[in-house]
Write a protein that holds these residues in place. Structure first.
Motif, mmCIF file in Angstrom:
data_model
loop_
_atom_site.group_PDB
_atom_site.id
_atom_site.type_symbol
_atom_site.label_atom_id
_atom_site.label_comp_id
_atom_site.label_asym_id
_atom_site.label_seq_id
_atom_site.Cartn_x
_atom_site.Cartn_y
_atom_site.Cartn_z
ATOM 1 N N GLU A 164 0.822 -1.215 0.000
ATOM 2 C CA GLU A 164 0.000 0.000 0.000
ATOM 3 C C GLU A 164 0.852 1.260 0.000
ATOM 4 O OE1 GLU A 164 -0.092 -2.524 2.161
ATOM 5 O OE2 GLU A 164 -2.025 -2.668 3.181
ATOM 6 N N PHE A 165 2.032 1.181 0.625
ATOM 7 C CA PHE A 165 2.919 2.338 0.690
ATOM 8 C C PHE A 165 3.899 2.359 -0.481
ATOM 9 C CE2 PHE A 165 2.130 1.779 5.415
ATOM 10 C CZ PHE A 165 1.256 2.840 5.494
ATOM 11 N N VAL A 166 4.432 1.201 -0.817
ATOM 12 C CA VAL A 166 5.459 1.145 -1.860
ATOM 13 C C VAL A 166 4.910 1.583 -3.209
ATOM 14 C CG1 VAL A 166 7.008 -0.382 -3.145
ATOM 15 C CG2 VAL A 166 6.793 -0.616 -0.671
ATOM 16 N N THR A 167 3.661 1.251 -3.490
ATOM 17 C CA THR A 167 3.086 1.574 -4.800
ATOM 18 C C THR A 167 2.409 2.931 -4.844
ATOM 19 O OG1 THR A 167 1.014 0.457 -4.211
ATOM 20 C CG2 THR A 167 2.705 -0.854 -5.305
ATOM 21 N N ALA A 168 2.310 3.616 -3.702
ATOM 22 C CA ALA A 168 1.618 4.915 -3.673
ATOM 23 C C ALA A 168 2.477 5.996 -4.326
ATOM 24 C CB ALA A 168 1.295 5.297 -2.242
ATOM 25 N N TYR A 169 1.803 6.940 -4.963
ATOM 26 C CA TYR A 169 2.504 8.057 -5.587
ATOM 27 C C TYR A 169 1.928 9.343 -5.015
ATOM 28 C CZ TYR A 169 4.725 10.949 -9.145
ATOM 29 O OH TYR A 169 5.485 11.885 -9.773
ATOM 30 N N THR A 170 2.458 10.462 -5.483
ATOM 31 C CA THR A 170 1.980 11.762 -5.028
ATOM 32 C C THR A 170 0.450 11.830 -5.126
ATOM 33 O OG1 THR A 170 4.011 12.838 -5.741
ATOM 34 C CG2 THR A 170 2.091 14.238 -5.421
ATOM 35 N N PRO A 171 -0.247 12.115 -4.036
ATOM 36 C CA PRO A 171 -1.723 12.134 -4.067
ATOM 37 C C PRO A 171 -2.275 13.393 -4.741
ATOM 38 C CG PRO A 171 -0.932 12.683 -1.868
ATOM 39 C CD PRO A 171 0.281 12.335 -2.664
ATOM 40 N N TYR A 172 -2.481 13.323 -6.043
ATOM 41 C CA TYR A 172 -3.046 14.464 -6.755
ATOM 42 C C TYR A 172 -4.543 14.621 -6.458
ATOM 43 C CZ TYR A 172 1.280 15.199 -9.270
ATOM 44 O OH TYR A 172 2.582 15.474 -9.571
ATOM 45 N N GLN A 173 -5.171 13.554 -6.012
ATOM 46 C CA GLN A 173 -6.513 13.647 -5.436
ATOM 47 C C GLN A 173 -6.353 13.260 -3.967
ATOM 48 O OE1 GLN A 173 -8.473 10.955 -8.325
ATOM 49 N NE2 GLN A 173 -9.832 12.670 -8.768
ATOM 50 N N PRO A 174 -5.767 14.173 -3.181
ATOM 51 C CA PRO A 174 -5.250 13.806 -1.861
ATOM 52 C C PRO A 174 -6.268 13.220 -0.904
ATOM 53 C CG PRO A 174 -5.355 16.189 -2.111
ATOM 54 C CD PRO A 174 -5.586 15.605 -3.457
ATOM 55 N N GLU A 175 -7.481 13.761 -0.862
ATOM 56 C CA GLU A 175 -8.442 13.289 0.126
ATOM 57 C C GLU A 175 -8.867 11.843 -0.136
ATOM 58 O OE1 GLU A 175 -8.491 16.478 -1.136
ATOM 59 O OE2 GLU A 175 -7.558 17.054 0.758
ATOM 60 N N MET A 176 -8.568 11.318 -1.338
ATOM 61 C CA MET A 176 -8.869 9.925 -1.639
ATOM 62 C C MET A 176 -7.788 8.995 -1.086
ATOM 63 S SD MET A 176 -11.735 9.954 -3.184
ATOM 64 C CE MET A 176 -11.796 8.328 -3.929
ATOM 65 N N ALA A 177 -6.672 9.556 -0.641
ATOM 66 C CA ALA A 177 -5.541 8.757 -0.157
ATOM 67 C C ALA A 177 -5.327 9.045 1.326
ATOM 68 C CB ALA A 177 -4.287 9.069 -0.969
ATOM 69 N N GLN A 178 -6.309 8.730 2.147
ATOM 70 C CA GLN A 178 -6.234 9.060 3.570
ATOM 71 C C GLN A 178 -5.063 8.366 4.272
ATOM 72 O OE1 GLN A 178 -8.320 11.194 5.780
ATOM 73 N NE2 GLN A 178 -8.335 12.039 3.708
ATOM 74 N N GLY A 179 -4.748 7.138 3.861
ATOM 75 C CA GLY A 179 -3.631 6.442 4.495
ATOM 76 C C GLY A 179 -2.306 7.134 4.232
ATOM 77 N N THR A 180 -2.100 7.534 2.974
ATOM 78 C CA THR A 180 -0.871 8.252 2.630
ATOM 79 C C THR A 180 -0.800 9.582 3.352
ATOM 80 O OG1 THR A 180 -0.777 7.210 0.444
ATOM 81 C CG2 THR A 180 0.438 9.261 0.728
ATOM 82 N N LEU A 181 -1.917 10.316 3.384
ATOM 83 C CA LEU A 181 -1.925 11.612 4.057
ATOM 84 C C LEU A 181 -1.658 11.459 5.544
ATOM 85 C CD1 LEU A 181 -4.883 13.518 2.349
ATOM 86 C CD2 LEU A 181 -2.441 13.726 1.914
ATOM 87 N N GLN A 182 -2.239 10.448 6.181
ATOM 88 C CA GLN A 182 -1.994 10.265 7.616
ATOM 89 C C GLN A 182 -0.526 9.930 7.873
ATOM 90 O OE1 GLN A 182 -4.528 7.499 9.660
ATOM 91 N NE2 GLN A 182 -3.438 7.735 11.605
ATOM 92 N N ALA A 183 0.072 9.095 7.023
ATOM 93 C CA ALA A 183 1.488 8.766 7.191
ATOM 94 C C ALA A 183 2.355 10.020 7.076
ATOM 95 C CB ALA A 183 1.906 7.733 6.143
ATOM 96 N N ILE A 184 2.035 10.872 6.098
ATOM 97 C CA ILE A 184 2.792 12.115 5.937
ATOM 98 C C ILE A 184 2.578 13.036 7.139
ATOM 99 C CG2 ILE A 184 2.987 14.227 4.551
ATOM 100 C CD1 ILE A 184 2.360 12.548 2.092
ATOM 101 N N PHE A 185 1.343 13.093 7.626
ATOM 102 C CA PHE A 185 1.043 13.924 8.800
ATOM 103 C C PHE A 185 1.854 13.462 10.004
ATOM 104 C CE2 PHE A 185 -1.407 14.884 12.638
ATOM 105 C CZ PHE A 185 -1.632 16.239 12.478
ATOM 106 N N GLU A 186 1.944 12.158 10.216
ATOM 107 C CA GLU A 186 2.732 11.630 11.333
ATOM 108 C C GLU A 186 4.204 11.976 11.160
ATOM 109 O OE1 GLU A 186 1.387 10.511 13.919
ATOM 110 O OE2 GLU A 186 -0.641 10.036 13.254
#
Length: 444
Positions: A93-115
């Motif tokens: 889930e993390f390795v394949t994720a890219y820059t969230p251009y539709q960020p609110e759809m990628a809550q897991g990525t955003l939370q990881a960045i927030f942490e």
């Protein structure tokens, strides 16, 4: 296998499009005395699988591939990486994720960045951190460009001569084409930056210091901050070894305005030059001039916790002339890895590991001094230090290398005046027996 499958006709068309008659004209800007004449003795071409096998055969010949211990710092550090870091950061889930251009759809990525942002801000003692930059060198260059934006009409920055030479080169690459003036500040006998020669306040936008600096010396940030601010400038601090802040006061608590540096030590193994992680933080009042992007916490219409891309002043999101940076992406997976690593250690673990680094480096320093080495600078250090080694050390270093011990980084490659000077680094990966073996070799 053909790696450049262009036909002669295609090459002619491309040359015509750029106004050239032959390929050699593409290199006309290179001075004649810098060009190689004659044919390069290259082996016959290989298929992709034969080439891969060739590199696999060459791998064991590299000194670091089979090293028992690496006592070299200088911007890249060997630390143990807990298995939990590899396990979590390696999830698909993390390795394949890219820059969230539709960020609110990628809550897991955003939370990881927030942490990651939260942990970074706490470590550096700052109010806000961004979602990372490419590496420590580009982070410093971006920090100085940010300071120049904040200073508006001022076009001069002062950079310590004790900042990593590669970082200073990147700063020149970023700033000089824009016509900005870069002043290099000298060092005193302790290895700290001499701030007595700062330019007038109406010229100076920022002063950049590194602590611990390239020679391992810890700068006196508490005294430096008011001096820089009295000169009408912002204090930009950078680092190559974030572990130091497990023991030292954070840059923010010492008065720094912008803090940046390399986060490779936090769970990212050295890999012959990459990957890196540019950590970047500042005071909240400057956040709208900070490059990159910032993830924030909010609640949705149902009152549930959620994450959003609060600020993203990149040219992908706003008009290019309004952008604070042209950073097109960030080291997202590296930032996630650093977040997992920091969370795994916690504040107590970070302090204990930093203390272990400090103690091991002090043990080696005392052993080398007893063996005839001389300190290059007498200022306090963390886990690396610079010394001039006794005559014959080059041969001793070669023998140690044969036994799998990489002993020190020669400094004459950075400055010809530093003959017989080496930068040594000790982390938790180096055992006491290795240190004793090194010192015994030097004494022989």
């Amino acid at each position: 296998m053909r790696y450049l499958p262009h036909t002669p006709d295609e090459i002619e068309q491309m040359l015509a499009a750029v106004g050239k008659r032959q390929l050699d004209e593409l290199f006309a800007h290179i001075p004649e005395d810098c060009r190689y004449r004659g044919d390069i003795d290259l082996p016959d071409q290989l298929s992709e699988w034969d080439l891969l096998r060739r590199f696999q055969d060459l791998g064991p010949q590299l000194s670091l591939a089979s090293a028992r211990a690496v006592l070299v710092g200088g911007g890249s550090y060997y630390h143990f990486v807990p298995e939990i870091v590899r396990s979590l950061a390696g999830r698909s889930e993390f390795v394949t994720a890219y820059t969230p251009y539709q960020p609110e759809m990628a809550q897991g990525t955003l939370q990881a960045i927030f942490e990651y942002q939260t942990l970074t801000a706490r470590l550096l003692g700052m109010e806000v951190a961004n979602a990372s930059i490419y590496d420590g060198a580009s982070a410093l260059a971006e920090a100085l460009l940010m300071a120049l934006r904040l200073a508006r009409k001022k076009r001069t920055v002062a950079v310590s001569a004790a900042i990593h030479p590669h970082y200073r080169q990147v700063v020149r690459t970023y700033l000089e084409p824009g016509g900005f003036r870069i002043i290099e500040l000298p060092l005193d006998e302790t290895g700290r930056t001499d701030l007595t020669s700062l330019p007038p306040p109406d010229e100076l936008a920022a002063v950049a210091l590194q602590s611990p600096n390239f020679f391992g010396v810890i700068e006196d940030m508490v005294d430096a901050a008011p001096t820089v601010h009295d000169a009408g400038a912002l204090l930009v601090t950078c680092f190559t070894e974030p572990f130091a802040y497990g023991l030292l006061r954070s840059p923010g608590s010492c008065g720094a305005d912008i803090v940046c540096g390399e986060g490779q030590s936090f769970g990212i193994a050295p890999s012959l030059g990459g990957a890196g992680l540019g950590m970047f933080a500042c005071r909240m009042e400057h956040v709208r001039n900070m490059p990159g992007r910032v993830v924030g916490e909010t609640v949705d219409l149902d009152g549930k916790r959620g994450f959003v891309l609060t600020l993203s002043t990149r040219e992908q999101h706003i008009r290019r002339e309004k952008a604070t940076s042209n950073i097109c992406s960030n080291q997202g997976l590296c930032a996630l890895t650093a977040a997992v690593y920091m969370a795994s250690l916690g504040g107590t673990g970070l302090r204990r590991l930093a203390k272990l680094n400090y103690d091991k480096a002090a043990y080696l320093k005392n052993g080398l001094l007893a063996s005839g080495a001389r300190l290059l600078y007498r200022g306090p250090t963390f886990n690396e230090f610079a010394v001039r080694m006794p005559a014959g050390f080059k041969e001793q270093r070669r023998r140690l290398m044969e036994r799998g011990i990489v002993a020190g980084l020669p400094l004459d490659g950075f400055d010809p005046a530093l003959q017989d000077a080496y930068l040594f680094c000790v982390t938790e990966t180096v055992s006491r027996s290795i240190i004793d073996e090194l010192c015994k070799e030097v004494q022989s």
